[in-house]
Enzyme design. Structure first.
Site, PDB file in Angstrom:
ATOM      1  N   GLU A   1     -37.988 -22.689  43.580  1.00 20.71           N
ATOM      2  CA  GLU A   1     -39.521 -22.613  43.313  1.00 20.71           C
ATOM      3  C   GLU A   1     -40.276 -22.054  44.527  1.00 20.71           C
ATOM      4  O   GLU A   1     -41.138 -21.195  44.011  1.00 20.71           O
ATOM      5  CB  GLU A   1     -40.072 -24.111  43.387  1.00 20.71           C
TER       6      GLU A   1
ATOM      7  N   GLY B   1     -36.428 -26.940  44.954  1.00 21.09           N
ATOM      8  CA  GLY B   1     -37.650 -26.502  45.480  1.00 21.09           C
ATOM      9  C   GLY B   1     -37.104 -25.139  46.253  1.00 21.09           C
ATOM     10  O   GLY B   1     -38.183 -24.298  46.562  1.00 21.09           O
TER      11      GLY B   1
ATOM     12  N   ALA C   1     -35.728 -29.418  48.238  1.00 17.06           N
ATOM     13  CA  ALA C   1     -36.152 -30.417  49.117  1.00 17.06           C
ATOM     14  C   ALA C   1     -35.333 -31.070  49.879  1.00 17.06           C
ATOM     15  O   ALA C   1     -33.879 -31.182  49.680  1.00 17.06           O
ATOM     16  CB  ALA C   1     -36.870 -31.387  48.070  1.00 17.06           C
TER      17      ALA C   1
ATOM     18  N   GLU D   1     -33.224 -30.560  39.534  1.00 21.39           N
ATOM     19  CA  GLU D   1     -33.671 -32.012  39.829  1.00 21.39           C
ATOM     20  C   GLU D   1     -33.559 -32.877  38.776  1.00 21.39           C
ATOM     21  O   GLU D   1     -33.441 -34.142  39.022  1.00 21.39           O
ATOM     22  CB  GLU D   1     -35.580 -31.579  39.731  1.00 21.39           C
TER      23      GLU D   1
END
Ligand code: NAI
Length: 719
Positions: free
Chosen positions: A103, A100, A61, A123
């Site tokens: 992910e 992310g 992210a 995270e």
């Protein structure tokens, strides 16, 4: 952004483009949504590859967007669209796939990684959890125990480990995108039913409850009050016990709690603070971007005790040749063995040959004649250090940087012993020096920006958070620590026990309370320093004067303990008792309690009830107040410097962001009010008197921590 091209006729290639790490910014997410749509609607395209430009898949992210209003396409539907595609989508992972980024790869049907790639869900280290379906997909892919390990620790894995765990399907030493395209050609047209991770059942371990209970206990033990690792366990539990859609809901709920918690803010603050300290600036205006470090190929370490050994290992491990000097023959032999052992163990962990031949040993200081940099680590004795610096100036080639590892002595006085004081800086390592992640780089008024830049760069190469600070007794870390410890001693006089003080501090999140820590480090170290500073004068039989030094309150308790030969773990007793000298398990000591009672009686002190709140306020606010003084004096350039020093070198709980950030979270007005209260109760303790910077910040409306520098600048311009 994301670029779309067609390769090998039937493969749609999507390249993420957002330097430096292809973070999933709003524009990149929009780019992915658009290009995936294009690829899926193109009848010529039979399969799709997603990669990142410049050899990096995706760093996750965009942390800059945290805390801002979310715009652009959300991650979860984007990943569902990829997973639901009727054409195979292959992630080509080069460099890193983190957060992310991983992910996103888990939303793809296949993953091909380069052998040098690293993967992980970090995270948790920012106070969050993998909330784009990562906490639900990873356990379904690799099982609950392995997913718990990766998600609760945030550790990165190599491509080889990722293959072994089943995160990736193939590892290549060659061009990853070429390998992924080749792979995409072979799977075109194949059924994807088994490849959609979210539709798979989560593997069920035999005793699920026991497994999660154990995981929860483990994170509670190591996280010490951090809530993100606990939420990570809860999210993985949801993956194991709920259908995917409900698990995703749970992931979202848990993330919402974390996102608004002070802990996530603290962890993100310290993440940015760590970067900010690299952009150092000296009061002269010289700074990181205008000062060029000089190349260092060969270094020397003087004094091979505890610190010198670790420093030698740290320098050798970054590829330098090191001349290691120790005057005592027996100690030289011991050090040689210890250094070789550390280098061998380190090399074994990294799977490389131990660099033993890069270290040469000598008892003769003449051996340092051709080195580029020297780090002195002899006993903490000004006379001895001055002598060593004079010898170094005579022996070293012109231009050699002379650094001292002193923990508190005046490095400028040492610089005066040399004809080139601009070449002298402090490099204050922490024990064990090859392990601890902090380096204070101390500059004096005459240190050259180049010397500072060189020490900072060396620190960075050694993987340390390096912070440039001005010269004063104890620099930043030890100067603040002194007041924290002093309050702990005063609390003992007033009725607390070491157990009570330690419990309060450990509950706050320190790995060890002040007394347990001091037993580990050795009480004699501080005793020697106090004696050399003239504080530990002969104790009179009675009377107030033994509790007053230089007109201020002083507690001789630690000196009295040392006089009994109680130096902590090494002697089997200190603030606690141990089974034997060298014992590790601290037990409450009735002798100490009776000593404290007698001490109070002798000095007419009446024990009163002290609670955890008072322990925290007294110890932490005294230290924070000194932090404000340090900023006021210009010894640290900003609150981030102090916070990084405390988090990386002094065990300050990371999820509380460092002492200065913590003060801003508590509220500066509250800190000021409590300091005023305690100073009123203890007027003979100057460290409790609120300093003017704190008062000024409160008067200007307690601005957030990132705006303190403006107030400090104004304060300095008025002086
Ligand atoms: P130490 O007592 O373990 O080692 C000092 C070594 O220097 C001894 O082996 C001694 O024989 C040697 N030595 C003395 N004079 C010498 C000379 N002229 N030439 C070459 N070797 C000589 O001390 P330690 O703990 O390693 O501390 C060294 C320095 O690092 C001190 O200034 C200390 O304040 C500082 N320091 C210590 C920390 C710690 O946790 N121990 C942490 C950070 C800094």
């Amino acid at each position: 952004m994301a670029q779309y091209t067609r390769v090998s006729g039937i493969v749609g290639l999507i390249t993420l483009q957002n330097p430096p790490v292809n973070a999933l910014s709003a524009a990149v997410r929009q780019g992915i949504v658009d290009t995936v749509k294009t690829a899926l609607s193109d009848p010529q395209v039979k399969s799709v590859v997603i990669c990142g430009q410049n050899g990096i898949f995706c760093g996750g992210a965009d942390i800059k967007e945290f805390g801002e209003k979310m715009f652009g396409p959300p991650l979860i539907p984007m990943m569902h669209a990829i997973e639901a595609a009727d054409k195979p989508v292959v992630a080509a992972i080069e460099g890193s796939a983190l957060g992310g980024g991983l992910e996103l790869a888990l939303g793809c049907h296949y993953r091909i990684a380069h052998s040098k790639a690293r993967l992980g869900l970090p995270e948790v280290t920012l106070g969050l959890l993998p909330a784009a379906g990562g906490s639900q997909r990873l356990p379904r892919l690799i099982g609950v125990p392995a997913a718990l390990d990766l998600i609760t620790t945030g550790r990165h894995v190599t491509a080889a480990e990722a293959l072994q765990l089943g995160i990736v399907d193939q590892v290549t030493d060659h061009n990853t995108v070429d390998a992924a395209v080749k792979f995409a050609l072979t799977v075109a047209g194949q059924s994807l039913d088994a490849r959609r991770i979210s539709t798979r059942p989560c593997p069920q371990p035999s005793d699920l409850d026991a497994l999660f209970e154990e995981a929860m206990q483990k994170v509670r033990r190591s996280a010490r009050g951090a809530i993100a690792p606990v939420a990570c366990v809860q999210a993985v539990r949801a993956a194991a016990t709920l259908p995917y859609a409900l698990g995703l809901e749970r992931e979202k709920e848990l993330m919402a709690t974390l996102f608004t918690s002070g802990q996530a803010r603290a962890l993100q603050y310290i993440f940015f603070a760590q970067r900010a300290v690299g952009r150092w600036r000296m009061p002269s205006g010289a700074s990181w971007d205008t000062s060029k470090p000089r190349p260092i190929n060969k270094a020397a370490v003087i004094g091979l005790g505890t610190m010198g050994q670790g420093i030698t290992v740290a320098l050798t491990q970054i590829g330098l040749s090191v001349v290691a000097i120790e005057t005592q023959e027996k100690q030289l032999m011991k050090a040689k063995q210890a250094i070789s052992g550390m280098l061998e163990r380190g090399a074994k962990r990294r799977g490389v040959a131990p660099p033993l031949d890069r270290v040469s040993y000598s008892q003769n200081i003449q051996a340092v004649a051709d080195v580029d940099l020297v780090i002195e680590a002899v006993f903490e004795d000004m006379g001895l250090k001055m002598e060593v610096f004079q010898q170094l100036s005579a022996v070293c080639k012109p231009g050699t940087l002379l650094c001292t590892n002193t923990s508190a002595l005046d490095m400028d006085q040492l610089a005066s012993e040399t004809p080139n004081p601009e070449l002298v800086v402090g490099m204050h390592f922490f024990s064990p020096a090859h392990v601890m992640k902090l380096l204070e780089v101390v500059y004096g008024p005459r240190s050259s920006p180049q010397a500072v830049a060189t020490a900072m760069q060396l620190g960075k190469k050694m993987g340390k958070a390096s912070v440039a600070v001005g010269n004063c007794t104890g620099f930043v870390g030890n100067r603040m620590l002194k007041l924290y410890t002093e309050q702990a001693f005063f609390l003992l006089e007033e009725g607390a026990t070491p157990e009570l003080v330690d419990e309060a501090l450990e509950e706050f999140g320190f790995p060890m309370g002040v007394f347990r820590m001091s037993d580990l480090a050795g009480l004699d170290v501080g005793w020697r320093i106090r004696k050399s500073a003239g504080l530990e004068e002969p104790i009179e039989a009675s009377g107030q004067s033994v509790r007053i030094r230089n007109g201020c309150r002083y507690s001789p308790i630690a000196d009295l303990i040392c006089e009994q030969g109680r130096f902590g773990q090494k002697t089997g007793s200190g603030w606690y008792q141990y089974d034997a000298p060298g014992g590790r398990v601290a037990r409450s000591d009735p002798w100490l309690h009776s000593f404290l009672a007698k001490y109070r009686a002798r000095h007419g002190l009446v024990a009163r009830g002290i609670d955890h709140q008072e322990v925290l306020e007294r110890c932490l606010y005294a230290m924070i107040n000194e932090g404000f003084r340090i900023l006021e004096d210009g010894i640290a350039a900003g609150p981030e410097d102090i916070d990084v020093i405390y988090v990386f070198g002094y065990g300050w709980p990371r999820h509380r962001g460092g002492p200065m950030f913590y003060a801003s979270m508590v509220g500066l007005a509250k800190v000021l009010e409590r300091l005023e209260h305690y100073h009123h109760a203890h007027p003979d303790v100057p460290s409790l008197q609120p300093c003017s910077l704190l008062k000024r910040l409160v008067a200007s409306g307690s601005p957030p921590v990132h705006r303190w520098r403006e107030v400090i600048k104004k304060l300095h311009s008025q002086l």
